[in-house]
Design a protein around this motif. Structure first.
Motif, PDB file in Angstrom:
ATOM      1  N   SER A  24      -2.249 -14.281   1.828  1.00 42.14           N
ATOM      2  CA  SER A  24      -1.510 -13.509   1.114  1.00 42.14           C
ATOM      3  C   SER A  24       0.091 -13.873   1.218  1.00 42.14           C
ATOM      4  O   SER A  24       0.790 -13.486   0.585  1.00 42.14           O
ATOM      5  CB  SER A  24      -1.451 -11.912   1.711  1.00 42.14           C
ATOM      6  OG  SER A  24      -0.893 -11.988   2.853  1.00 42.14           O
ATOM      7  N   GLN A  28       4.423 -17.710  -0.529  1.00 43.18           N
ATOM      8  CA  GLN A  28       5.631 -17.047  -0.480  1.00 43.18           C
ATOM      9  C   GLN A  28       6.651 -17.597   0.385  1.00 43.18           C
ATOM     10  O   GLN A  28       7.683 -17.219   0.730  1.00 43.18           O
ATOM     11  CB  GLN A  28       5.375 -15.312  -0.248  1.00 43.18           C
ATOM     12  CG  GLN A  28       4.477 -14.769  -1.231  1.00 43.18           C
ATOM     13  CD  GLN A  28       4.692 -13.183  -1.097  1.00 43.18           C
ATOM     14  OE1 GLN A  28       5.509 -12.784  -0.727  1.00 43.18           O
ATOM     15  NE2 GLN A  28       3.178 -12.892  -0.751  1.00 43.18           N
ATOM     16  N   LEU A  90       0.009  -9.073   2.458  1.00 40.09           N
ATOM     17  CA  LEU A  90       1.464  -8.672   1.603  1.00 40.09           C
ATOM     18  C   LEU A  90       1.133  -8.864   0.181  1.00 40.09           C
ATOM     19  O   LEU A  90       0.317  -9.934  -0.366  1.00 40.09           O
ATOM     20  CB  LEU A  90       2.343  -9.834   1.935  1.00 40.09           C
ATOM     21  CG  LEU A  90       3.080  -9.736   3.170  1.00 40.09           C
ATOM     22  CD1 LEU A  90       4.173 -10.973   3.588  1.00 40.09           C
ATOM     23  CD2 LEU A  90       3.556  -8.685   3.814  1.00 40.09           C
ATOM     24  N   GLU A  91       1.655  -8.237  -0.587  1.00 40.87           N
ATOM     25  CA  GLU A  91       1.536  -8.292  -2.250  1.00 40.87           C
ATOM     26  C   GLU A  91       2.558  -9.359  -2.460  1.00 40.87           C
ATOM     27  O   GLU A  91       3.523  -9.844  -1.974  1.00 40.87           O
ATOM     28  CB  GLU A  91       2.086  -7.130  -2.724  1.00 40.87           C
ATOM     29  CG  GLU A  91       1.201  -5.646  -2.683  1.00 40.87           C
ATOM     30  CD  GLU A  91       1.794  -4.465  -3.152  1.00 40.87           C
ATOM     31  OE1 GLU A  91       3.124  -4.470  -3.761  1.00 40.87           O
ATOM     32  OE2 GLU A  91       1.199  -3.447  -3.095  1.00 40.87           O
ATOM     33  N   THR A  92       2.019  -9.891  -3.662  1.00 41.61           N
ATOM     34  CA  THR A  92       2.745 -11.047  -4.110  1.00 41.61           C
ATOM     35  C   THR A  92       4.387 -10.569  -4.516  1.00 41.61           C
ATOM     36  O   THR A  92       4.652  -9.708  -4.886  1.00 41.61           O
ATOM     37  CB  THR A  92       2.499 -11.676  -5.484  1.00 41.61           C
ATOM     38  OG1 THR A  92       0.727 -12.034  -5.330  1.00 41.61           O
ATOM     39  CG2 THR A  92       3.105 -12.657  -6.363  1.00 41.61           C
ATOM     40  N   SER A  94       6.515 -10.027  -1.877  1.00 43.61           N
ATOM     41  CA  SER A  94       6.965  -9.540  -0.960  1.00 43.61           C
ATOM     42  C   SER A  94       8.132 -10.083  -0.378  1.00 43.61           C
ATOM     43  O   SER A  94       9.195  -9.453   0.221  1.00 43.61           O
ATOM     44  CB  SER A  94       6.002  -8.649   0.011  1.00 43.61           C
ATOM     45  OG  SER A  94       5.038  -7.965  -0.488  1.00 43.61           O
ATOM     46  N   ARG A  97      11.314 -10.434  -2.279  1.00 39.78           N
ATOM     47  CA  ARG A  97      12.275  -9.072  -2.178  1.00 39.78           C
ATOM     48  C   ARG A  97      12.788  -9.090  -0.798  1.00 39.78           C
ATOM     49  O   ARG A  97      13.794  -8.417  -0.838  1.00 39.78           O
ATOM     50  CB  ARG A  97      11.403  -7.709  -2.493  1.00 39.78           C
ATOM     51  CG  ARG A  97      10.856  -8.047  -4.192  1.00 39.78           C
ATOM     52  CD  ARG A  97      10.191  -6.721  -4.735  1.00 39.78           C
ATOM     53  NE  ARG A  97       9.141  -6.418  -3.749  1.00 39.78           N
ATOM     54  CZ  ARG A  97       7.820  -6.929  -4.050  1.00 39.78           C
ATOM     55  NH1 ARG A  97       7.662  -7.704  -5.072  1.00 39.78           N
ATOM     56  NH2 ARG A  97       6.644  -6.566  -3.482  1.00 39.78           N
ATOM     57  N   MET A  98      12.221  -9.183   0.180  1.00 40.61           N
ATOM     58  CA  MET A  98      12.744  -9.023   1.444  1.00 40.61           C
ATOM     59  C   MET A  98      14.013  -9.842   1.850  1.00 40.61           C
ATOM     60  O   MET A  98      14.956  -9.763   2.173  1.00 40.61           O
ATOM     61  CB  MET A  98      11.721  -9.011   2.611  1.00 40.61           C
ATOM     62  CG  MET A  98      10.985  -7.639   2.705  1.00 40.61           C
ATOM     63  SD  MET A  98       9.798  -7.615   4.024  1.00 40.61           S
ATOM     64  CE  MET A  98       8.454  -9.030   3.651  1.00 40.61           C
ATOM     65  N   PRO A 113       8.668  -4.470   5.113  1.00 39.45           N
ATOM     66  CA  PRO A 113       8.069  -3.510   3.990  1.00 39.45           C
ATOM     67  C   PRO A 113       7.545  -2.220   4.231  1.00 39.45           C
ATOM     68  O   PRO A 113       7.571  -1.906   5.320  1.00 39.45           O
ATOM     69  CB  PRO A 113       6.697  -4.743   3.784  1.00 39.45           C
ATOM     70  CG  PRO A 113       6.420  -5.092   5.268  1.00 39.45           C
ATOM     71  CD  PRO A 113       7.768  -5.454   5.828  1.00 39.45           C
ATOM     72  N   HIS A 115       4.579   0.022   4.586  1.00 35.56           N
ATOM     73  CA  HIS A 115       2.944  -0.141   4.976  1.00 35.56           C
ATOM     74  C   HIS A 115       2.338   0.756   4.063  1.00 35.56           C
ATOM     75  O   HIS A 115       2.694   2.273   4.014  1.00 35.56           O
ATOM     76  CB  HIS A 115       2.980  -0.031   6.274  1.00 35.56           C
ATOM     77  CG  HIS A 115       3.470  -1.020   7.111  1.00 35.56           C
ATOM     78  ND1 HIS A 115       3.081  -1.936   7.663  1.00 35.56           N
ATOM     79  CD2 HIS A 115       4.986  -1.146   7.475  1.00 35.56           C
ATOM     80  CE1 HIS A 115       3.899  -2.821   8.392  1.00 35.56           C
ATOM     81  NE2 HIS A 115       5.071  -2.221   8.285  1.00 35.56           N
TER      82      HIS A 115
END
Length: 124
Positions: A24, A28, A90-92, A94, A97-98, A113, A115
């Protein structure tokens, strides 16, 4: 300057449980390291796919493993360090964005994130 993100996945005694987490996050971040604490897994670095493997033969504390990862990330020049345990996916997007939130506000030192429960994603 482009942010460089280093991900560390912490796991206990075996590596296989970290597979979904690694999958996941792999696309990223620039680098993924799995720290296997009190590792009993037969896998070697050559068998680790898409990540660097660090095996601790003894059961180090969580904070010792975090420091181990932080020292490694710092020595390799990363901007940010993402800590994950082996039960998180983790979502794609994520990480983007962080890291964008950190880049946008210099007063921020950490982000995390939301949860979601896998069995009920509407529940936080």
């Amino acid at each position: 300057m482009k942010s460089r993100v280093f991900a560390c996945v912490l796991t206990y005694q075996e590596i296989a449980s970290a597979a979904a987490t690694v999958e996941s996050v792999r696309d990223q971040v620039e680098e993924v390291v799995v720290i296997c604490n009190a590792c009993r897994s037969p896998e070697t670095q050559q068998q680790a796919s898409g990540f660097e493997l660090i095996t601790n033969t003894e059961n180090k504390s969580f904070s010792e493993c975090v420091n181990q990862a932080a020292e490694l990330a710092q020595s390799r020049g990363y901007t940010y360090l993402l800590f994950l345990t082996n039960d998180v996916t983790l979502e794609t997007g994520s990480v983007l964005r962080m890291s964008a939130a950190l880049d946008a506000q210099e007063v921020l030192a950490a982000v995390g994130p939301v949860h979601l429960r896998a069995s009920n994603p509407e529940e936080i």
